[in-house]
Design a protein around this motif. Structure first.
Motif, short mmCIF file in Angstrom:
data_model
loop_
_atom_site.label_atom_id
_atom_site.label_comp_id
_atom_site.label_asym_id
_atom_site.label_seq_id
_atom_site.Cartn_x
_atom_site.Cartn_y
_atom_site.Cartn_z
N ALA A 50 57.00 53.17 64.72
CA ALA A 50 55.80 52.48 64.25
C ALA A 50 55.58 51.20 65.05
CB ALA A 50 55.91 52.15 62.76
N CYS A 51 56.67 50.52 65.37
CA CYS A 51 56.57 49.31 66.17
C CYS A 51 56.02 49.63 67.56
CB CYS A 51 57.94 48.66 66.27
SG CYS A 51 57.97 47.15 67.22
N ALA A 52 56.53 50.68 68.19
CA ALA A 52 56.06 51.07 69.51
C ALA A 52 54.60 51.51 69.47
CB ALA A 52 56.92 52.20 70.07
N LEU A 53 54.21 52.17 68.40
CA LEU A 53 52.83 52.60 68.26
C LEU A 53 51.90 51.39 68.14
CD1 LEU A 53 51.35 55.27 68.16
CD2 LEU A 53 51.43 55.14 65.69
N THR A 56 51.14 49.56 71.61
CA THR A 56 50.65 50.39 72.72
C THR A 56 49.78 49.60 73.69
OG1 THR A 56 48.84 51.15 71.34
CG2 THR A 56 50.75 52.60 71.53
N ALA A 57 49.08 48.57 73.21
CA ALA A 57 48.26 47.76 74.12
C ALA A 57 49.14 46.99 75.10
CB ALA A 57 47.40 46.79 73.32
N THR A 58 50.32 46.60 74.66
CA THR A 58 51.23 45.85 75.52
C THR A 58 52.12 46.76 76.35
OG1 THR A 58 51.30 44.14 73.83
CG2 THR A 58 52.99 44.05 75.51
N ARG A 74 63.35 46.34 75.76
CA ARG A 74 64.15 45.46 76.62
C ARG A 74 63.50 45.26 77.98
NH1 ARG A 74 68.52 48.69 75.46
NH2 ARG A 74 69.34 48.09 73.46
N THR A 75 63.03 46.35 78.58
CA THR A 75 62.42 46.24 79.91
C THR A 75 61.12 45.45 79.87
OG1 THR A 75 61.36 48.39 79.66
CG2 THR A 75 63.47 48.34 80.83
N ALA A 76 60.42 45.50 78.75
CA ALA A 76 59.18 44.72 78.61
C ALA A 76 59.47 43.27 78.21
CB ALA A 76 58.27 45.37 77.57
N GLY A 77 60.73 42.97 77.88
CA GLY A 77 61.08 41.60 77.49
C GLY A 77 60.61 41.23 76.10
N ILE A 78 60.48 42.22 75.24
CA ILE A 78 60.01 41.98 73.87
C ILE A 78 61.21 41.91 72.93
CG2 ILE A 78 58.68 42.94 71.96
CD1 ILE A 78 56.79 44.10 74.03
N THR A 79 61.26 40.85 72.16
CA THR A 79 62.33 40.63 71.20
C THR A 79 61.79 40.89 69.80
OG1 THR A 79 63.19 38.90 72.62
CG2 THR A 79 64.02 38.96 70.39
N LEU A 80 62.59 41.51 68.96
CA LEU A 80 62.22 41.72 67.57
C LEU A 80 62.91 40.67 66.71
CD1 LEU A 80 62.49 45.60 67.27
CD2 LEU A 80 60.45 44.23 67.63
N SER A 81 62.16 40.03 65.85
CA SER A 81 62.71 39.03 64.93
C SER A 81 62.53 39.53 63.51
CB SER A 81 62.00 37.70 65.09
OG SER A 81 62.12 37.23 66.40
N ASP A 83 62.32 38.69 59.53
CA ASP A 83 62.06 37.64 58.55
C ASP A 83 62.71 38.07 57.24
OD1 ASP A 83 61.11 35.79 56.72
OD2 ASP A 83 59.11 35.72 57.61
N LEU A 84 63.73 37.33 56.84
CA LEU A 84 64.50 37.69 55.66
C LEU A 84 63.68 37.59 54.38
CD1 LEU A 84 67.33 38.47 54.66
CD2 LEU A 84 67.85 36.04 54.53
N HIS A 85 62.80 36.59 54.32
CA HIS A 85 62.01 36.38 53.10
C HIS A 85 60.97 37.49 52.90
CE1 HIS A 85 60.17 34.19 49.84
NE2 HIS A 85 59.00 34.28 50.45
N TYR A 86 60.23 37.81 53.97
CA TYR A 86 59.16 38.81 53.86
C TYR A 86 59.62 40.22 54.22
CZ TYR A 86 56.09 34.82 53.40
OH TYR A 86 55.50 33.67 52.98
N LYS A 87 60.85 40.35 54.74
CA LYS A 87 61.41 41.65 55.16
C LYS A 87 60.51 42.35 56.18
CE LYS A 87 64.11 42.61 51.02
NZ LYS A 87 64.32 41.31 50.55
N THR A 88 60.16 41.59 57.21
CA THR A 88 59.31 42.14 58.26
C THR A 88 59.97 41.97 59.62
OG1 THR A 88 58.15 40.03 58.49
CG2 THR A 88 57.13 41.69 57.06
N LEU A 89 59.65 42.88 60.52
CA LEU A 89 60.02 42.76 61.92
C LEU A 89 58.80 42.27 62.67
CD1 LEU A 89 61.99 45.95 62.93
CD2 LEU A 89 62.82 43.62 62.88
N THR A 90 58.96 41.24 63.47
CA THR A 90 57.87 40.71 64.27
C THR A 90 58.24 40.87 65.74
OG1 THR A 90 57.38 39.08 62.57
CG2 THR A 90 56.42 38.70 64.72
N ALA A 91 57.33 41.44 66.49
CA ALA A 91 57.56 41.63 67.91
C ALA A 91 57.10 40.39 68.66
CB ALA A 91 56.80 42.85 68.41
N ASP A 92 57.94 39.91 69.55
CA ASP A 92 57.63 38.74 70.36
C ASP A 92 56.75 39.19 71.52
OD1 ASP A 92 57.60 36.20 71.37
OD2 ASP A 92 59.51 36.43 72.42
N ALA A 93 55.52 39.54 71.21
CA ALA A 93 54.55 40.01 72.19
C ALA A 93 53.27 39.21 71.98
CB ALA A 93 54.30 41.51 71.99
#
Length: 102
Positions: A50-53, A56-58, A74-81, A83-93
């Motif tokens: 779902a994250c990769a989908l 797709t623009a990036t 990794r090759t795109a240099g995108i880090t996933l963070s 958030d413990l409070h909201y239980k979300t993954l945020t892509a550093d894009a």
């Protein structure tokens, strides 16, 4: 010098042993930065397609195999963070995509 002292202190000196806690420089906690949260890989892995989908623009079209997604991030240099409070993954894009992983 006895072998017990030599084994206890490799430098051959007597006194307190040198440990990482004694020699490391202390870091100060930054109040605006949340503490590190570690999430098991098996909780994140099902949400990577779902994250990769969403990225797709990036990244371009997502790979057909879900095991290739971490390499793609990794090759795109995108880090996933996580958030413990909201239980979300945020892509550093540029789009800052978020995915709820509950």
């Amino acid at each position: 010098m006895t072998s017990a002292v030599a084994a206890w202190n490799p430098a051959g000196r007597t006194g307190t042993p040198r440990t990482a806690a004694a020699t490391a420089t202390p870091t100060q906690r930054q109040p605006h930065r949340p503490r590190n949260a570690f999430v098991r890989e098996d909780r994140i892995q099902p949400h990577l397609p779902a994250c990769a989908l969403r990225l797709t623009a990036t990244l371009g079209p997502p790979p057909p195999n879900a095991t290739q997604i971490p390499h793609l991030l990794r090759t795109a240099g995108i880090t996933l963070s996580y958030d413990l409070h909201y239980k979300t993954l945020t892509a550093d894009a540029p789009t800052r995509e978020r995915i709820f992983i509950g």
